[in-house]
Scaffold this active site. Structure first.
Site, PDB file in Angstrom:
ATOM      1  N   CYS A  70       0.835  -1.212   0.000  1.00  0.00           N
ATOM      2  CA  CYS A  70       0.000   0.000   0.000  1.00  0.00           C
ATOM      3  C   CYS A  70       0.871   1.264   0.000  1.00  0.00           C
ATOM      4  O   CYS A  70       1.504   1.571   1.006  1.00  0.00           O
ATOM      5  CB  CYS A  70      -0.915  -0.051   1.228  1.00  0.00           C
ATOM      6  SG  CYS A  70      -1.788   1.482   1.594  1.00  0.00           S
ATOM      7  N   CYS A  73       0.085   3.806   2.680  1.00  0.00           N
ATOM      8  CA  CYS A  73       0.562   3.309   3.982  1.00  0.00           C
ATOM      9  C   CYS A  73       2.043   3.624   4.155  1.00  0.00           C
ATOM     10  O   CYS A  73       2.472   4.077   5.222  1.00  0.00           O
ATOM     11  CB  CYS A  73       0.376   1.798   4.083  1.00  0.00           C
ATOM     12  SG  CYS A  73      -1.331   1.236   4.046  1.00  0.00           S
TER      13      CYS A  73
END
Length: 145
Positions: A70, A73
């Site tokens: 991600c 993230c």
């Protein structure tokens, strides 16, 4: 009348410590391993430690649910760390959902990154999406009582 105290899970050895409220701001150390209980930086959780940290910590605990694939993230990780350094009396932790999928499943994470705030074993708030450190700090401060 007994003095109020808080339970804190040691981020190093996972021992549960009882810390008097008057000492919570005095950089308490673990009674088992003597390491700091409140580190001012996020610690990595795994399948075994996630539940214990959430259930046993009496202080505000913010868990970042993230995944290695991600991009938001990965962009938020240094921001989360910066926020943790500004709020040393809050427990900041991270769990990698692609590595510990079963551990994260009960928390119904639908998008990444998602920060979930817990107090006394109960979810009190959640915030999805990458945020800069100042907004993370603002959000966490809004949850402190």
């Amino acid at each position: 009348m007994s003095e109020q105290s808080f339970h804190l899970v040691c981020p190093h050895c996972q021992a549960t410590n009882r810390v008097p409220a008057a000492k919570i701001n005095a950089a308490p150390n673990c009674g088992k391993c003597s390491q700091p209980l409140l580190t001012g930086s996020p610690h990595e959780l795994n399948a075994q430690t996630l539940n214990k940290v959430i259930q046993k910590n009496d202080v505000l605990t913010v868990v970042d649910f993230w995944a290695s694939w991600c991009q938001p993230c990965l962009m938020m990780a240094p921001q989360f760390k910066a926020a943790a350094s500004q709020l040393p009396q809050v427990v900041f932790a991270k769990i990698q959902t692609d590595k510990y999928e079963q551990a994260a499943a009960p928390y119904n994470i639908r998008s990444l990154p998602t920060m979930v705030a817990f107090r006394n074993g109960k979810e009190i708030a959640r915030q999805s999406g990458a945020l800069p450190s100042d907004q993370i700090v603002q959000w966490v401060q809004s949850l402190q009582s």
